[in-house]
Design a protein around this motif. Structure first.
Motif, short mmCIF file in Angstrom:
data_model
loop_
_atom_site.label_atom_id
_atom_site.label_comp_id
_atom_site.label_asym_id
_atom_site.label_seq_id
_atom_site.Cartn_x
_atom_site.Cartn_y
_atom_site.Cartn_z
N SER A 1 0.85 -1.20 0.00
CA SER A 1 0.00 0.00 0.00
C SER A 1 0.88 1.24 0.00
O SER A 1 1.33 1.69 1.07
N LEU A 2 1.13 1.79 -1.16
CA LEU A 2 1.97 2.97 -1.27
C LEU A 2 1.26 4.17 -0.65
O LEU A 2 0.03 4.28 -0.68
N THR A 3 2.06 5.09 -0.13
CA THR A 3 1.54 6.26 0.57
C THR A 3 2.15 7.52 -0.01
O THR A 3 3.34 7.56 -0.33
N ALA A 4 1.34 8.57 -0.13
CA ALA A 4 1.85 9.87 -0.57
C ALA A 4 2.59 10.53 0.58
O ALA A 4 2.06 10.63 1.69
N VAL A 5 3.82 10.98 0.31
CA VAL A 5 4.64 11.60 1.36
C VAL A 5 4.89 13.08 1.10
O VAL A 5 5.43 13.77 1.97
N LEU B 1 -12.19 3.25 2.98
CA LEU B 1 -10.86 3.67 2.55
C LEU B 1 -10.48 4.92 3.35
O LEU B 1 -10.64 6.04 2.88
N PRO B 2 -10.00 4.75 4.56
CA PRO B 2 -9.67 5.91 5.41
C PRO B 2 -8.63 6.79 4.75
O PRO B 2 -7.52 6.34 4.45
N THR B 3 -8.99 8.04 4.51
CA THR B 3 -8.08 8.91 3.77
C THR B 3 -6.79 9.19 4.54
O THR B 3 -5.77 9.50 3.94
N GLY B 4 -6.84 9.07 5.86
CA GLY B 4 -5.63 9.29 6.64
C GLY B 4 -4.54 8.28 6.38
O GLY B 4 -3.37 8.52 6.72
N GLU B 5 -4.90 7.15 5.76
CA GLU B 5 -3.91 6.14 5.41
C GLU B 5 -3.30 6.36 4.02
O GLU B 5 -2.35 5.66 3.66
N LEU B 6 -3.86 7.28 3.27
CA LEU B 6 -3.38 7.52 1.91
C LEU B 6 -2.17 8.43 1.86
O LEU B 6 -1.43 8.40 0.87
N TYR B 7 -1.98 9.23 2.89
CA TYR B 7 -0.91 10.23 2.84
C TYR B 7 -0.36 10.47 4.24
O TYR B 7 -0.98 10.12 5.25
N THR B 8 0.81 11.06 4.29
CA THR B 8 1.37 11.53 5.56
C THR B 8 2.19 12.78 5.32
O THR B 8 2.92 12.88 4.31
N ASN B 9 2.08 13.73 6.23
CA ASN B 9 2.93 14.94 6.22
C ASN B 9 4.08 14.82 7.22
O ASN B 9 4.87 15.75 7.37
N GLU B 10 4.15 13.67 7.90
CA GLU B 10 5.06 13.54 9.04
C GLU B 10 6.53 13.62 8.66
O GLU B 10 7.37 14.03 9.48
#
Length: 315
Positions: free
Chosen positions: A79-83, A301-310
């Protein structure tokens, strides 16, 4: 030195300026990173940038929002994530030739759309047509990806999806009028494009990714502050561009510079409500489905799992 391989979404262009500036100015090296940038022309786009990351061929990839969603809902890949968001404003558009008589999305019914064959792309374009009052009855053609722009110019397709600061500027310089249909003008909350994608283990590792994003943010800030010099660096260092004319690169750079940063001058930051709006829209229009075309409700599809700003640098 930590090696990082970046897979571009297209042949080098002004979307990618910050990466090339960071490489040329030594921002990556200063942080102990050995960064290699790869164009999809290297294998004639046989493997998409996102898939290169999913299979471990690359560390990071540039891709649009729907690539994140595709890999978050694919049973066979990580599951790729936007960083990071490379751009804050969507500068892409569906275009037709100005003399085609196809002056609005509804006119595309019965006409040929040159597709990149992405998982959700054709459904998004059909819904764009419906939002303008059409039936969404378009003829999908899938030419080689890197030749899609030429299919429009050569009359082999009637419409396709382009980046206006690149193909749009190229067309204007060649005296070619385009009709541009920007998605947000037709109630399509497209999300972010392009984005930077990573595998879970790259995000978990943290340090190298954080260093890469901090150096890249510095590269994009340089491009905002010095657009002409940034365009020169891109032209001098990027191999494989489809146009390296210095005047064109400067013009393209100026068209794009205001899209790199947020209103508070930060690079990369993504907003939760923007992801929410895109996922909700996909689900509401029956576009959000599994690879077997089973509907996925937006709340699954929880949107919080699609990206992270951390991993982005602090303000």
């Amino acid at each position: 030195m930590t090696a990082i391989d970046l897979a571009l979404d297209w042949t080098p262009n002004t979307n990618h300026t910050g990466f090339y500036v960071a490489l040329a100015e030594g921002y990556y090296a200063d942080r102990g990173l050995d960064v290699s940038i790869h164009s999809p022309a290297d294998d004639d786009y046989e493997t998409t940038p996102a898939k290169q990351v999913a299979t471990g061929e690359a560390t990071l990839a540039i891709a649009p929002s729907e690539s994140v969603i595709s890999y978050q809902t694919h049973p066979d890949y990580p599951s790729l994530t936007a960083v990071a968001a490379v751009c804050q404003e969507d500068k892409s558009a569906i275009v037709t030739l100005g003399d085609s008589g196809l002056d609005r999305p509804a006119d595309l019914d019965g006409h040929r759309y040159a597709s990149y064959d992405a998982r959700f792309e054709d459904h998004i374009v059909r819904q764009l047509v419906r939002n303008d009052g059409g039936d969404g009855d378009i003829d999908i053609v899938t030419p080689p990806k890197l030749g899609i722009w030429n299919t429009l110019l050569d009359g082999e397709a009637d419409a396709t999806w382009v980046f206006m600061p690149w193909e749009g500027v190229l067309a204007a310089r060649d005296g070619i009028d385009l009709n541009a249909f920007y998605l947000d003008e037709y109630d399509v909350p497209y999300g972010y494009t392009p984005l930077l994608l990573a595998r879970p283990e790259t995000i978990a590792d943290g340090d190298a990714l954080g260093d890469f994003l901090a150096a890249t943010a510095r590269g994009y800030q340089f491009a905002v502050d010095n657009p002409d010099r940034a365009a020169e660096i891109l032209g001098e260092t990027a191999e494989g561009m489809d146009n390296d004319d210095p005047e064109f690169l400067r013009e393209s750079q100026h068209e794009l510079t205001d899209a790199y940063l947020t209103a508070d001058a930060r690079w990369g930051t993504m907003a939760h409500d923007r992801w929410d709006a895109f996922v909700d829209w996909l689900a509401a229009n029956d576009i959000l489905t599994t690879v077997d075309d089973e509907p996925i409700p937006a709340d699954e599809l929880p949107t919080g799992e699609l990206y992270t700003n951390e991993a982005l640098p602090e303000a």
